[in-house]
Design a protein around this motif. Structure first.
Motif, mmCIF file in Angstrom:
data_model
loop_
_atom_site.group_PDB
_atom_site.id
_atom_site.type_symbol
_atom_site.label_atom_id
_atom_site.label_comp_id
_atom_site.label_asym_id
_atom_site.label_seq_id
_atom_site.Cartn_x
_atom_site.Cartn_y
_atom_site.Cartn_z
ATOM 1 N N GLN A 54 4.442 4.752 -35.310
ATOM 2 C CA GLN A 54 4.277 6.025 -34.608
ATOM 3 C C GLN A 54 2.808 6.326 -34.359
ATOM 4 N N LEU A 55 1.977 6.135 -35.358
ATOM 5 C CA LEU A 55 0.558 6.438 -35.231
ATOM 6 C C LEU A 55 -0.171 5.443 -34.338
ATOM 7 N N THR A 109 1.006 3.591 -31.913
ATOM 8 C CA THR A 109 1.432 3.602 -30.510
ATOM 9 C C THR A 109 1.126 4.925 -29.823
ATOM 10 N N ALA A 110 0.570 5.877 -30.567
ATOM 11 C CA ALA A 110 0.257 7.186 -29.983
ATOM 12 C C ALA A 110 -1.046 7.176 -29.193
ATOM 13 N N THR A 111 -1.888 6.153 -29.420
ATOM 14 C CA THR A 111 -3.188 6.059 -28.761
ATOM 15 C C THR A 111 -3.241 4.774 -27.936
ATOM 16 N N THR A 135 -4.925 5.835 -39.913
ATOM 17 C CA THR A 135 -3.552 5.392 -40.149
ATOM 18 C C THR A 135 -3.376 4.939 -41.591
#
Length: 784
Positions: free
Chosen positions: A527-528, A530-532, A543
């Motif tokens: 989640q973290l 792929t958020a950027t 992360t």
């Protein structure tokens, strides 16, 4: 042990600070100047940086490894001797009768015998480097400085031997591999609740849980073998289960146990996802947090050997790290590589006598029996049980106990690997414990491999003990080329967090549905990341240090719907209503949630009549489904359980922290406990050898810090962190959990701990400009 220890302390106390100064001076090794040593081929410079990390520079690889052995013993002599005594089952010899159960367990399993059988199987390069390492260790030992533990316990360590270098790897294989403890629990659950009870107490991996490799990366449509439990499950009487659990207790006393939330994270990000256009690789292995810490940071450079990262004292290699071209990280795969066999009457057994020396007591002789499958571990279980009255004979079959273990070749080979081909060639020698290796190189390639011997079972899944009558045998091992792996995945990302490795389309069964860690960490990392769109090293740091609880996100609606049984319960629910789910030391919500979860994890104890702690996913499933385990004594439901456990939680916290709920914070109870393996529970010494401090993180957060049941202590966690930037390798980062030195009196005993807690790192650099204040010791060949 107590008399000698207390006598030493009284002597030191009477002498005052000068005695401590004397102990420090007589224990501290030489870290600067010159020293002549037999066994070297040329000069070696050992420059310790501002944090005590040695940067070794030699012209010959064997000399570089000699120097690594030399500094390992200088800084971690007690740890190395203790580790080999664990492998040998020789703790009672120096610690006394209290260590006898551990020695019985260790001798019965035969870790040292397995190490002795592995040594001849290693290749010539490994044998040369091990010999050089042994010579370096013994050269340091001959210098005469003795760690405080040797002085307190009153003994002199023996010379190091080549087999001692292999032996600790066997204990690491136990710590990280197999499902022996799960089979014991599953046998007990099946006996008490039937086969259907397994899914209630130990939840299967969710069907929608993330896998490390996708179906496309597995690249096959073939169905997996039958994954259900064996249809023939021998019933184990309580006496046999008790004998098997005695071994578990002995392992736990050594810090070698499989715990919920114990695991690791690593991931590799392709250049298409990074700001620099080159890969970033991160790793943080979650292991027991001890004093001294397991890892020893080092930079080792010879002619061809040029590796920097985390070593383990006793092993002649960088275990996790990088060289000038390649970086790697590891997490535990945890495939099922152990099976318990209930041997039939008349099965052929061999036996041997093991003599255990006990300090201050007569020798103790035990009989160790073996079947064709392996050691009979229902023998010598302690608690008055032995093979004459413990019931059926249960033998252990395990890849790490079989001859021909060449895992040391693999780790040394990784230090030399220059590309993916050489990397995988090294891993082809890997046996146990199976690890998720992530890979990156300076050319921009990324990859993943899960090496190790994984048994092929046909028609059974290894989740419970099986009959030893020949009907449930291994059919070889998964071929290396068909083990899970990928090179340059299309999405530019590989994330591992001990979660399920492959989807069901993979043609081999790596383990049963309960083998894998809960999916929370893998989900949160993905989640973290792929958020950027484009990630930097700073993004990766955030992360690695993330403390948001996805477990709380799942539990939140269920817990907040609880009917409060008191005003203080209403107040607690109001606090949780406003909590953001971040497990910080100053958080009241974090404390309430983890403490409440602990109570809920006990819901199966009535049914099982033991101290089983369920994992969070099993608890969640029960609450969501209104499961049978919610009832207490056959009465009540999940709603009543929530009300009752919330009140019990608040009563418990009140007893620990007082009446003012507003003053309750997570960090007041949740503290890292880096305890000494021998003196951690000796009240007169614990203050000197143990190290505690408040820490963030919780059950299944990325920065994992599961509170120990009942104590709230963090005894396991990210024992080492590294972030390797392949665009500029010398800008990479690493950190250990405590410090380089083993002696609590040394200047570098704990100087990494606060940085580690605060989320800071050290420069993982081979450049002297990054080392800060230094001390240089030059090693010369004897006669110069």
């Amino acid at each position: 042990m107590a008399t000698g220890v207390l006598g030493t302390l009284l002597l030191l106390g009477a002498a005052g600070g000068g005695a401590y100064a004397w102990l420090r001076v007589t224990s501290e090794p030489q870290r600067s100047g010159n020293v002549n040593l037999a066994g070297l081929g040329g000069n070696v410079q050992v420059t310790r940086d501002a944090w005590g990390v040695p940067h070794i520079r030699a012209q010959i690889d064997e000399d570089a490894v000699f120097a690594l052995g030399f500094v390992h013993w200088q800084d971690r002599a007690w740890q190395m001797d203790f580790q080999r005594r664990v492998a040998q089952g020789r703790l009672a010899e120096v610690l006394g009768e209290a260590a006898l159960p551990q020695d019985k367990f260790l001798r019965t399993w035969g870790f040292q015998r397995a190490a002795q059988s592995a040594l001849p199987a290693l290749d010539d390069r490994s044998r040369r480097l091990i010999r050089a390492y042994t010579a370096g260790v013994n050269a340091a030992q001959a210098r005469g400085k003795r760690a405080p533990e040797f002085r307190i316990l009153g003994y002199t360590p023996e010379a190091w031997q080549d087999v001692d270098t292999v032996s600790w790897s066997k204990l690491m294989a136990f710590d990280l591999g197999g499902n022996y403890d799960e089979e014991v629990l599953n046998a007990h659950v099946t006996r008490r609740l039937g086969a259907d009870g397994l899914d209630q107490v130990t939840a299967p991996y969710p069907a929608d849980g993330p896998t490390i490799l996708s179906a496309d990366e597995v690249g096959t449509e073939k169905s997996a073998p039958l994954s259900g439990a064996t249809s023939v499950t021998p019933s184990l009487p309580e006496a046999t289960v008790a004998a098997l659990r005695a071994h578990l207790r002995a392992a736990e006393a050594l810090g070698l146990q499989h715990l919920p939330g114990k695991g690791s994270n690593d991931w590799v990000i392709g250049g298409s996802r990074t700001v620099s256009g080159k890969p970033i690789l991160a790793d943080d292995p979650h292991l027991a947090l001890t004093a001294p810490m397991l890892w020893y940071l080092a930079d080792v450079q010879g002619r061809d050997l040029k590796a920097i990262g985390a070593s383990i004292p006793g092993l002649p290699a960088i275990v996790i790290g990088r060289n000038e071209r390649v970086a790697w990280g590891v997490t535990n795969v945890n495939p099922d590589v152990q099976d318990l066999y209930v041997e039939p009457e008349g099965a052929a057994l061999t036996s041997r006598q093991e003599v255990i020396k006990v300090k201050g007591q007569p020798d103790v002789t035990i009989t160790v029996r073996e079947s064709a499958h392996g050691p009979v571990i229902s023998d010598n279980g302690g608690g008055g049980l032995n093979f004459t009255d413990a019931g059926p004979r249960v033998a252990l079959k395990w890849t790490a106990l079989q001859p021909g273990d060449t895992t040391m070749d693999a780790f040394l080979g990784l230090n030399y690997a220059q590309n993916w081909t050489q990397f995988t060639q090294a891993l082809s020698r890997y046996v146990a414990p199976s690890q998720n290796f992530v890979y990156a190189d300076v050319d921009g390639n990324t990859g993943y491999y899960a090496p190790g011997r994984v048994p092929i079972r046909e028609g059974w899944d290894g989740s419970v003990p099986v009959p030893g009558d020949g009907s449930r045998e291994w059919n070889g091992f998964v071929p290396f080329a068909q083990l899970p792996h990928t090179l340059n995945p299309a999405d530019g990302l590989v994330v591992t967090a001990n979660n399920k490795v492959v989807p069901d389309s993979y043609p081999y069964l790596l383990g049963n549905t309960r083998n894998w860690a809960e999916p929370y960490r893998a989900r949160r990392i993905t989640q973290l990341l792929t958020a950027t769109p484009k990630l930097s090293v700073a993004d990766v740091q955030r992360t690695q240090l993330d403390t948001h609880s996805l477990v709380w996100d799942d539990f939140r609606p269920l817990l907040l719907a609880t009917r409060p049984g008191s005003d203080r319960a209403r107040q607690a629910l109001s606090t949780l209503q406003g909590w953001d789910g971040n497990m910080t030391t100053s958080s009241q919500g974090a404390l309430l949630f983890e403490a409440w979860l602990m109570k809920l994890q006990e819901m199966a104890r009535d049914e099982l009549n033991d101290t089983t702690v369920m994992n969070s996913l099993s608890v969640l499933n029960q609450l969501r489904a209104g499961g049978e385990l919610c009832a207490q004594g056959g009465q009540g439901d999940c709603a009543a359980l929530l009300t009752r456990t919330l009140d019990a939680t608040l009563t418990d916290l009140q007893g620990r922290l007082g009446d003012n709920m507003q003053a309750w914070t997570y960090g007041k109870l949740h503290q890292v406990a880096s305890n000494h393996r021998a003196f951690g529970k000796v009240s007169a010494l614990a203050w000197l050898f143990n190290h505690h401090a408040p820490t963030p993180g919780g059950t299944n957060t990325v920065n994992v810090a599961r509170p120990e049941h009942d104590t709230f202590a963090q005894t396991h966690g990210p024992s080492y962190r590294q972030i390797v930037d392949l665009s500029a390798p010398d800008r990479s980062l690493y950190i250990g959990s405590l410090g380089q030195a083993g002696s609590p009196l040394a200047p570098h005993a704990t100087d990494q701990m606060n940085r580690w807690i605060d989320g800071q790192y050290l420069p993982m650099s081979t450049q002297a400009a990054d080392w800060g204040n230094t001390q240089t010791l030059t090693l010369h060949p004897a006669g110069q």
